[in-house]
Design a protein around this motif. Sequence first.
Motif: not given
Length: 176
Positions: A125-151
Amino acid sequence: FVTSVSELLDKQMESAQRAVALDPKDGETHLALAIAYSYRGEMERAAAEFGRAEEFSPNNADLLVICAWTWPALGHPERGVELAERALQLNPHYPEWYVLALRSVYLFAGNFDKAVEYANLVKTPFAIDYAFIAISEAYRGDIATAKSASLNVLRLDPDWTAEGWISAQGGFARDK
């Protein structure tokens, strides 16, 4: 050798139009023309050419997944999902690059479960791959995983921004 974005876009358009003239019933030539129109911001013409590409190559899974990748940007994410799923039926043992298209198609169609599923299949994964995860997880309501992906985005590229990524894809290309 080209010296400007506008010159490059002109050469791309000229080449795509020549390809269609040489083989007007080939889906890949229409795909090239569709992409040329989309890079020029001529979205209605791009959509028509993507439709022709699909019409002339209905069983070309690679072409269909490329078209699927673009339909959300043309305002038709449901068409993107339809084509992505058809491409997967045609090629269930798809190459790794498909996951890049699939994570995007499903994200913009609002199917965040599938967007995360495909984003997590990226092997390196590159940064963009984690960005897609962060966005999708935020929409799913999993804020902890979204924050981890953002980091992870910032760990890989401390200066990463969505605007910078879009610009690098040609979304904000400007002549210098």
